[in-house]
Scaffold this active site. Structure first.
Site, PDB file in Angstrom:
ATOM      1  N   TYR A 189       0.822  -1.223   0.000  1.00 38.96           N
ATOM      2  CA  TYR A 189       0.000   0.000   0.000  1.00 38.96           C
ATOM      3  C   TYR A 189       0.854   1.271   0.000  1.00 38.96           C
ATOM      4  O   TYR A 189       0.338   2.350   0.236  1.00 38.96           O
ATOM      5  CB  TYR A 189      -0.933  -0.006   1.219  1.00 38.96           C
ATOM      6  CG  TYR A 189      -1.950  -1.118   1.162  1.00 38.96           C
ATOM      7  CD1 TYR A 189      -3.094  -0.999   0.365  1.00 38.96           C
ATOM      8  CD2 TYR A 189      -1.761  -2.302   1.864  1.00 38.96           C
ATOM      9  CE1 TYR A 189      -4.019  -2.029   0.292  1.00 38.96           C
ATOM     10  CE2 TYR A 189      -2.680  -3.339   1.799  1.00 38.96           C
ATOM     11  CZ  TYR A 189      -3.805  -3.188   1.008  1.00 38.96           C
ATOM     12  OH  TYR A 189      -4.727  -4.217   0.935  1.00 38.96           O
ATOM     13  N   ASP A 228      -1.360 -10.715   8.710  1.00 41.97           N
ATOM     14  CA  ASP A 228      -0.408 -11.733   8.254  1.00 41.97           C
ATOM     15  C   ASP A 228       1.039 -11.391   8.620  1.00 41.97           C
ATOM     16  O   ASP A 228       1.691 -12.189   9.268  1.00 41.97           O
ATOM     17  CB  ASP A 228      -0.580 -11.994   6.760  1.00 41.97           C
ATOM     18  CG  ASP A 228      -1.244 -13.353   6.539  1.00 41.97           C
ATOM     19  OD1 ASP A 228      -1.047 -14.242   7.386  1.00 41.97           O
ATOM     20  OD2 ASP A 228      -1.957 -13.517   5.546  1.00 41.97           O
ATOM     21  N   HIS A 249       3.923  -6.729  -4.677  1.00 36.80           N
ATOM     22  CA  HIS A 249       2.586  -6.648  -5.235  1.00 36.80           C
ATOM     23  C   HIS A 249       1.831  -5.460  -4.643  1.00 36.80           C
ATOM     24  O   HIS A 249       2.232  -4.905  -3.622  1.00 36.80           O
ATOM     25  CB  HIS A 249       1.804  -7.931  -4.951  1.00 36.80           C
ATOM     26  CG  HIS A 249       1.318  -8.030  -3.534  1.00 36.80           C
ATOM     27  ND1 HIS A 249       2.103  -8.431  -2.491  1.00 36.80           N
ATOM     28  CD2 HIS A 249       0.110  -7.748  -2.984  1.00 36.80           C
ATOM     29  CE1 HIS A 249       1.419  -8.414  -1.364  1.00 36.80           C
ATOM     30  NE2 HIS A 249       0.201  -8.001  -1.624  1.00 36.80           N
ATOM     31  N   TYR A 256     -11.625  -0.940  -0.099  1.00 40.32           N
ATOM     32  CA  TYR A 256     -11.676  -0.615   1.330  1.00 40.32           C
ATOM     33  C   TYR A 256     -10.423   0.149   1.751  1.00 40.32           C
ATOM     34  O   TYR A 256     -10.387   0.759   2.807  1.00 40.32           O
ATOM     35  CB  TYR A 256     -11.877  -1.885   2.176  1.00 40.32           C
ATOM     36  CG  TYR A 256     -10.623  -2.614   2.609  1.00 40.32           C
ATOM     37  CD1 TYR A 256     -10.001  -3.544   1.779  1.00 40.32           C
ATOM     38  CD2 TYR A 256     -10.064  -2.381   3.861  1.00 40.32           C
ATOM     39  CE1 TYR A 256      -8.856  -4.213   2.192  1.00 40.32           C
ATOM     40  CE2 TYR A 256      -8.919  -3.048   4.277  1.00 40.32           C
ATOM     41  CZ  TYR A 256      -8.309  -3.960   3.433  1.00 40.32           C
ATOM     42  OH  TYR A 256      -7.169  -4.614   3.843  1.00 40.32           O
ATOM     43  N   ARG A 257      -9.407   0.141   0.903  1.00 40.54           N
ATOM     44  CA  ARG A 257      -8.102   0.694   1.256  1.00 40.54           C
ATOM     45  C   ARG A 257      -7.295   0.641  -0.027  1.00 40.54           C
ATOM     46  O   ARG A 257      -7.537  -0.224  -0.862  1.00 40.54           O
ATOM     47  CB  ARG A 257      -7.515  -0.238   2.300  1.00 40.54           C
ATOM     48  CG  ARG A 257      -6.078  -0.103   2.661  1.00 40.54           C
ATOM     49  CD  ARG A 257      -5.736  -1.227   3.633  1.00 40.54           C
ATOM     50  NE  ARG A 257      -4.396  -1.117   4.144  1.00 40.54           N
ATOM     51  CZ  ARG A 257      -3.841  -2.023   4.939  1.00 40.54           C
ATOM     52  NH1 ARG A 257      -4.531  -3.087   5.306  1.00 40.54           N
ATOM     53  NH2 ARG A 257      -2.633  -1.862   5.382  1.00 40.54           N
TER      54      ARG A 257
HETATM   55  C1  LIG Z   1       2.389 -10.255   1.950  1.00 40.67           C
HETATM   56  C2  LIG Z   1       1.589  -9.215   2.668  1.00 40.67           C
HETATM   57  C3  LIG Z   1       0.528  -9.598   3.489  1.00 40.67           C
HETATM   58  C4  LIG Z   1      -0.227  -8.627   4.157  1.00 40.67           C
HETATM   59  N1  LIG Z   1      -1.260  -9.045   4.961  1.00 40.67           N
HETATM   60  C5  LIG Z   1      -2.012  -8.134   5.606  1.00 40.67           C
HETATM   61  C6  LIG Z   1      -3.075  -8.546   6.465  1.00 40.67           C
HETATM   62  O1  LIG Z   1      -3.288  -9.735   6.711  1.00 40.67           O
HETATM   63  N2  LIG Z   1      -3.852  -7.581   7.033  1.00 40.67           N
HETATM   64  C7  LIG Z   1      -3.594  -6.254   6.857  1.00 40.67           C
HETATM   65  O2  LIG Z   1      -4.311  -5.420   7.417  1.00 40.67           O
HETATM   66  N3  LIG Z   1      -2.576  -5.845   6.073  1.00 40.67           N
HETATM   67  C8  LIG Z   1      -1.772  -6.733   5.453  1.00 40.67           C
HETATM   68  N4  LIG Z   1      -0.720  -6.302   4.663  1.00 40.67           N
HETATM   69  C9  LIG Z   1      -0.500  -4.849   4.497  1.00 40.67           C
HETATM   70  C10 LIG Z   1       0.503  -4.233   5.518  1.00 40.67           C
HETATM   71  O3  LIG Z   1       1.712  -4.933   5.526  1.00 40.67           O
HETATM   72  C11 LIG Z   1      -0.041  -4.177   6.953  1.00 40.67           C
HETATM   73  O4  LIG Z   1      -1.321  -3.570   6.981  1.00 40.67           O
HETATM   74  C12 LIG Z   1       0.885  -3.432   7.919  1.00 40.67           C
HETATM   75  O5  LIG Z   1       0.506  -3.702   9.255  1.00 40.67           O
HETATM   76  C13 LIG Z   1       0.859  -1.896   7.746  1.00 40.67           C
HETATM   77  O6  LIG Z   1       2.070  -1.387   8.195  1.00 40.67           O
HETATM   78  P1  LIG Z   1       2.254  -0.626   9.593  1.00 40.67           P
HETATM   79  O7  LIG Z   1       1.441  -1.311  10.619  1.00 40.67           O
HETATM   80  O8  LIG Z   1       3.718  -0.501   9.820  1.00 40.67           O
HETATM   81  O9  LIG Z   1       1.592   0.780   9.292  1.00 40.67           O
HETATM   82  P2  LIG Z   1       2.342   2.128   8.906  1.00 40.67           P
HETATM   83  O10 LIG Z   1       3.083   1.921   7.622  1.00 40.67           O
HETATM   84  O11 LIG Z   1       3.089   2.661  10.047  1.00 40.67           O
HETATM   85  O12 LIG Z   1       1.065   3.040   8.697  1.00 40.67           O
HETATM   86  C14 LIG Z   1       0.193   2.895   7.612  1.00 40.67           C
HETATM   87  C15 LIG Z   1      -0.374   4.265   7.250  1.00 40.67           C
HETATM   88  O13 LIG Z   1      -1.247   4.712   8.296  1.00 40.67           O
HETATM   89  C16 LIG Z   1      -1.065   6.117   8.536  1.00 40.67           C
HETATM   90  N5  LIG Z   1      -0.524   6.264   9.907  1.00 40.67           N
HETATM   91  C17 LIG Z   1       0.311   5.397  10.512  1.00 40.67           C
HETATM   92  N6  LIG Z   1       0.543   5.773  11.763  1.00 40.67           N
HETATM   93  C18 LIG Z   1      -0.139   6.908  11.968  1.00 40.67           C
HETATM   94  C19 LIG Z   1      -0.301   7.740  13.094  1.00 40.67           C
HETATM   95  N7  LIG Z   1       0.296   7.444  14.249  1.00 40.67           N
HETATM   96  N8  LIG Z   1      -1.077   8.836  12.979  1.00 40.67           N
HETATM   97  C20 LIG Z   1      -1.698   9.113  11.803  1.00 40.67           C
HETATM   98  N9  LIG Z   1      -1.589   8.338  10.703  1.00 40.67           N
HETATM   99  C21 LIG Z   1      -0.821   7.240  10.780  1.00 40.67           C
HETATM  100  C22 LIG Z   1      -0.091   6.608   7.494  1.00 40.67           C
HETATM  101  O14 LIG Z   1      -0.794   7.103   6.392  1.00 40.67           O
HETATM  102  C23 LIG Z   1       0.680   5.358   7.111  1.00 40.67           C
HETATM  103  O15 LIG Z   1       1.172   5.407   5.806  1.00 40.67           O
HETATM  104  C24 LIG Z   1       0.067  -7.246   3.990  1.00 40.67           C
HETATM  105  C25 LIG Z   1       1.142  -6.867   3.174  1.00 40.67           C
HETATM  106  C26 LIG Z   1       1.898  -7.841   2.523  1.00 40.67           C
HETATM  107  C27 LIG Z   1       3.034  -7.388   1.664  1.00 40.67           C
END
Ligand SMILES: Cc1cc2nc3c(=O)[nH]c(=O)nc-3n(C[C@H](O)[C@H](O)[C@H](O)COP(=O)(O)OP(=O)(O)OC[C@H]3O[C@@H](n4cnc5c(N)ncnc54)[C@H](O)[C@@H]3O)c2cc1C
Length: 526
Positions: A91, A150, A386, A471-472
């Site tokens: 994303y 995941d 991806h 949804y996202r």
């Molecule tokens: C193979 C694979 C499998 C995946 N499976 C899943 C899954 O099962 N479920 C799922 O949900 N996702 C999945 N993902 C997507 C992603 O990896 C996860 O959602 C991951 O947890 C998001 O990264 P993060 O928690 O570090 O969020 P971050 O990268 O830290 O935040 C995401 C976004 O939220 C906003 N944000 C973050 N923190 C703040 C804050 N404190 N205040 C305001 N805005 C903020 C920003 O816009 C930021 O870009 C997958 C990805 C891959 C590659």
């Protein structure tokens, strides 16, 4: 050095100096090597001008430091892109939407402020990962579960703000949150829900507080920086059981999904699952590939039957007291038995707690509340990475068939890399809607990425024509997706913009996030 748009190099260097005074000089990153770490290695713009690259990063350690950073950014009109752990792979990763933004990296704010075993909740800072919280709970032997997605290296806060999902009964992560602390663009701090009541005793127990419920405006938005967030945890269950249901005919999907919807809406089935079409998930062979392309449903059904497979497959997860779980499976089988030719199989059964040896043997620890990076061992899609195209659908068999037909065709017509689309699961991530998930490859190859972007944009339009919206989405497509949420001449976008102008008049917080641009960039970017 890259500059934020419209900011002079003198102002930028003054701002960096002030950031350093606020957070310590070791926590401001502006060298090319350091900034490169915040690029999205899976950007669909790799080797292209449009790749959004940050100018610097700043990593505060406290809420007060976040306030100072935001105030400095306001003085110099520096765009900030907030990340919690920055693992938003598929994303956009940790890269901003607008090139030249400064990444506001909250990884250092990694305090677990409370885990309450009696009332099953936690209060955490943004830098707390699923691994961190799991370890904390495990070390203390607390009888509560987290709900990881995941990949377990992300944060509860970032994932929930993106409205991400996991697999246990707490799988809808934004829904499972209770109470936030937010630094607004002007540096003010607000606590939502019961947190607004000084000395509140129920900040993580009662969501709504008094007056309008504002938490939603801080998810998938750029209206604030969330510095604390509460989450409901799942009491460690006595048992987990997962059973598989397969049905032989293509048209059985109607009854399959209808019964599943009833079971899940009644709370009989509680975790995340997916409706799998076996023609695209069965072990590939040339005969199967030819049958899929021929469109001969009867021949496909016969082929799958010969292989001992159904046309559709659905795993049902159950959590809770062992007796209840057994009764729920029995009840579910009774309901699905109305479908001729239905078959049932026990997939997995556990009693908790599991010791390390038992845990090491489980097929996938994530639905058992244990974070993992196992998803990266599964081979994944072709190429380097991806993007997920993930529109929501009604929870009906008609929608599953229509989405497969329409989107598979669009995927091929748009010039997909293969004749048949890859296996496309239909997830029951959310309580009342399905999400169909297309993995679109990203490579370090300009022409292939251009094709992937065109496919993605085409799918957004095709889906919207049918009434299905994502949804996202990946940062690269946030404008495209917001564009199709266009009821009444884009009234929703206009409302977002009104809120943006009121809360962040200088437009310093995450310009462009989810298609919400500040006034001075609106015409140019929309
Ligand atoms: C193979 C694979 C499998 C995946 N499976 C899943 C899954 O099962 N479920 C799922 O949900 N996702 C999945 N993902 C997507 C992603 O990896 C996860 O959602 C991951 O947890 C998001 O990264 P993060 O928690 O570090 O969020 P971050 O990268 O830290 O935040 C995401 C976004 O939220 C906003 N944000 C973050 N923190 C703040 C804050 N404190 N205040 C305001 N805005 C903020 C920003 O816009 C930021 O870009 C997958 C990805 C891959 C590659």
């Amino acid at each position: 050095m890259r500059l934020p748009p419209g900011v002079t190099s003198k102002d930028f260097s003054d701002a960096l100096k002030q950031f350093a005074e606020a957070v310590g000089k070791d926590w401001v990153f502006s060298s090319d090597d350091d900034v490169a770490l915040y690029r999205d290695s899976y950007t669909p713009f790799w080797h292209e001008e449009e790749e959004p690259i940050p100018s610097a990063a700043v990593a505060p350690n406290t809420v007060e430091q976040v306030q100072q950073v935001v105030r400095i950014a306001n003085t110099y009109k520096i765009p900030l892109w907030t990340i919690s752990t920055g693992k938003n792979l598929a994303y956009g990763g940790s890269a901003p939407q607008l090139s030249g933004s400064v990444v506001l990296d909250l990884k250092r704010m990694d305090r677990i402020l409370e885990v309450n075993e009696r009332n099953h909740y936690a209060l955490v800072e943004p830098g707390v990962s699923y691994f961190d919280l799991y370890q904390y709970i495990h070390d203390r032997g607390l009888k509560v579960w987290i709900d990881p997605p995941d990949p377990g290296w992300g944060s509860l806060v970032g994932n929930a703000l993106e409205r991400g999902c996991g697999f246990t009964p707490m799988h809808d992560h934004f829904d499972a949150h209770c109470g936030m602390e937010v630094v607004l663009a002007n540096g003010d701090i607000v606590r939502t829900g019961m947190g607004a009541l000084p000395n509140s005793k129920t900040w993580q127990q009662y969501k709504y507080g008094f007056g309008p419920y504002v938490d939603g405006i801080f998810s998938q938005s750029n209206f604030g920086v969330v510095t604390k967030m509460g989450f409901w945890l799942y009491p460690e269950p006595e048992a987990y059981f997962s059973g598989n249901v397969t049905v032989p005919k293509r048209d059985d999907v109607h009854a399959l999904v209808e019964i599943f919807a009833h079971l899940t809406h009644s709370g009989v089935v509680q975790g995340t699952t997916s409706v799998i079409d076996m023609p695209s998930f069965a072990p590939p062979d040339p005969q199967l590939a030819a049958l899929r392309l021929s469109g001969d449903t009867k021949a496909l059904e016969d082929y799958l039957a010969q292989k001992g497979l159904g046309y559709w497959s659905l795993d049902l997860p159950f959590y809770g007291p062992a007796k209840v779980v057994a009764a729920q499976w029995e009840y579910s089988k009774e309901k699905f038995s109305s479908i001729p030719g239905v078959r049932f199989r026990e997939v997995e059964s556990h009693r908790f707690p599991l010791d390390a040896e038992q845990l090491a043997k489980v097929r996938d620890p994530v639905p058992l509340g244990v974070p993992s990076l196992g998803v990266f061992m599964n081979g994944g899609p072709r190429g380097h990475g991806h993007m997920d195209f993930s529109p929501t659908l009604p929870m009906t068999g008609e929608a599953v068939l229509e989405a497969h037909a329409v989107l598979d065709k669009a995927y091929r017509d748009l010039g997909s890399p293969t004749d048949a689309p890859p296996g496309v699961p239909v997830f029951a991530f959310f309580p009342r809607a399905l999400v169909i998930l297309y993995w679109i490859p990203i490579e370090h190859d300009v022409e292939k990425n251009k094709r992937s972007r065109a496919i993605f944009r085409g799918l957004v339009k095709t889906a919207a024509e049918r009434g299905w919206g994502e949804y996202r989405t990946h940062t690269a497509f946030m404008n495209d997706v917001m564009d199709v949420y266009s009821f009444n001449n884009h009234a929703l976008r206009r409302l977002h913009e009104t809120m943006k102008d009121a809360l962040d008049p200088q437009g310093i917080l995450a310009p462009g996030k989810n298609g919400i641009w500040p006034k001075h960039l609106r015409k140019e970017k929309a």
